[in-house]
Design a protein around this motif. Structure first.
Motif, PDB file in Angstrom:
ATOM      1  N   VAL A  80       0.841  -1.203   0.000  1.00  0.00           N
ATOM      2  CA  VAL A  80       0.000   0.000   0.000  1.00  0.00           C
ATOM      3  C   VAL A  80       0.874   1.251   0.000  1.00  0.00           C
ATOM      4  O   VAL A  80       2.014   1.232   0.445  1.00  0.00           O
ATOM      5  N   GLN A  81       0.305   2.325  -0.498  1.00  0.00           N
ATOM      6  CA  GLN A  81       1.018   3.595  -0.625  1.00  0.00           C
ATOM      7  C   GLN A  81       1.154   4.275   0.734  1.00  0.00           C
ATOM      8  O   GLN A  81       0.162   4.497   1.415  1.00  0.00           O
ATOM      9  N   PRO A  82       2.378   4.612   1.131  1.00  0.00           N
ATOM     10  CA  PRO A  82       2.565   5.339   2.397  1.00  0.00           C
ATOM     11  C   PRO A  82       1.964   6.744   2.314  1.00  0.00           C
ATOM     12  O   PRO A  82       1.854   7.318   1.234  1.00  0.00           O
ATOM     13  N   THR A  83       1.615   7.286   3.468  1.00  0.00           N
ATOM     14  CA  THR A  83       1.153   8.665   3.547  1.00  0.00           C
ATOM     15  C   THR A  83       2.290   9.571   3.086  1.00  0.00           C
ATOM     16  O   THR A  83       3.451   9.289   3.345  1.00  0.00           O
ATOM     17  N   ASP A  84       1.961  10.632   2.413  1.00  0.00           N
ATOM     18  CA  ASP A  84       2.938  11.608   1.929  1.00  0.00           C
ATOM     19  C   ASP A  84       3.922  10.978   0.928  1.00  0.00           C
ATOM     20  O   ASP A  84       5.119  11.189   0.987  1.00  0.00           O
ATOM     21  N   ALA A  85       3.371  10.177   0.013  1.00  0.00           N
ATOM     22  CA  ALA A  85       4.191   9.580  -1.045  1.00  0.00           C
ATOM     23  C   ALA A  85       3.417   9.680  -2.348  1.00  0.00           C
ATOM     24  O   ALA A  85       2.198   9.728  -2.360  1.00  0.00           O
ATOM     25  N   GLU A  86       4.170   9.735  -3.436  1.00  0.00           N
ATOM     26  CA  GLU A  86       3.508   9.761  -4.737  1.00  0.00           C
ATOM     27  C   GLU A  86       3.853   8.490  -5.501  1.00  0.00           C
ATOM     28  O   GLU A  86       4.948   7.950  -5.384  1.00  0.00           O
ATOM     29  N   GLN A  87       2.882   8.027  -6.256  1.00  0.00           N
ATOM     30  CA  GLN A  87       3.085   6.795  -7.009  1.00  0.00           C
ATOM     31  C   GLN A  87       4.011   7.041  -8.193  1.00  0.00           C
ATOM     32  O   GLN A  87       3.914   8.058  -8.868  1.00  0.00           O
ATOM     33  N   THR A  88       4.939   6.118  -8.391  1.00  0.00           N
ATOM     34  CA  THR A  88       5.842   6.161  -9.532  1.00  0.00           C
ATOM     35  C   THR A  88       5.658   4.874 -10.313  1.00  0.00           C
ATOM     36  O   THR A  88       4.875   4.010  -9.928  1.00  0.00           O
ATOM     37  N   LEU A  89       6.395   4.736 -11.377  1.00  0.00           N
ATOM     38  CA  LEU A  89       6.299   3.539 -12.204  1.00  0.00           C
ATOM     39  C   LEU A  89       6.631   2.274 -11.422  1.00  0.00           C
ATOM     40  O   LEU A  89       6.001   1.241 -11.597  1.00  0.00           O
ATOM     41  N   ASN A  90       7.607   2.344 -10.522  1.00  0.00           N
ATOM     42  CA  ASN A  90       8.084   1.157  -9.816  1.00  0.00           C
ATOM     43  C   ASN A  90       7.761   1.127  -8.323  1.00  0.00           C
ATOM     44  O   ASN A  90       8.366   0.371  -7.586  1.00  0.00           O
ATOM     45  N   GLY A  91       6.858   1.959  -7.852  1.00  0.00           N
ATOM     46  CA  GLY A  91       6.535   1.963  -6.430  1.00  0.00           C
ATOM     47  C   GLY A  91       6.049   3.316  -5.976  1.00  0.00           C
ATOM     48  O   GLY A  91       5.313   3.997  -6.696  1.00  0.00           O
TER      49      GLY A  91
END
Length: 133
Positions: A60-71
């Motif tokens: 799952v995506q951590p808070t204060d992170a943006e999705q990239t191609l590899n994570g």
């Protein structure tokens, strides 16, 4: 003696990522324990290698992170809290945003039991909401 289980991330197109090896103390676990071990391991791995690996590849995506191609790329370099990630993963499972497939059968509840045996296959499938209107 610990029991090893390989789990995979899969896409809706059938693409399968590299195996993630998890270890358990018993041959029978619950889906909740499976998710907990996976999240704990991937967060620990990221926190130990944060300087060399700035992208978090997790369930799952951590808070204060943006999705990239590899994570997911954190906006500020920091350690990730595994308990918070686990809580978000449980919520995602309960809301059917993450499916867990055990031997190609969808797990229905967090308390469902899984017996780890030779040939047991486990896949995590992240569902992405459709965009449009």
């Amino acid at each position: 003696m610990p029991v090893a289980l390989e789990v995979y991330d899969e896409s809706t197109t059938g693409d399968r990522g590299e195996p993630i090896v998890l270890e358990f103390l018993t041959e029978e676990i619950t889906i909740r324990e499976l998710i907990r071990e996976r999240v704990y391991q991937e967060v620990q791995d990221f926190n130990l290698k944060m300087a060399q690996q700035p992208v978090f590849r997790g369930l799952v995506q951590p808070t204060d992170a943006e999705q990239t191609l590899n994570g997911y790329k954190l906006k500020t370099a920091r350690a990730i809290d595994w308990q918070r990630q686990f809580d978000m993963a449980i919520q995602a499972f309960e809301q059917s945003r993450i499916l867990v497939l055990v031997n190609d059968r969808q797990a229905e509840t967090l308390e469902e039991r899984v017996t780890i045996a030779p040939g047991t296959t486990v896949s995590f499938l992240k569902l992405v909401p459709l965009v449009g209107g």
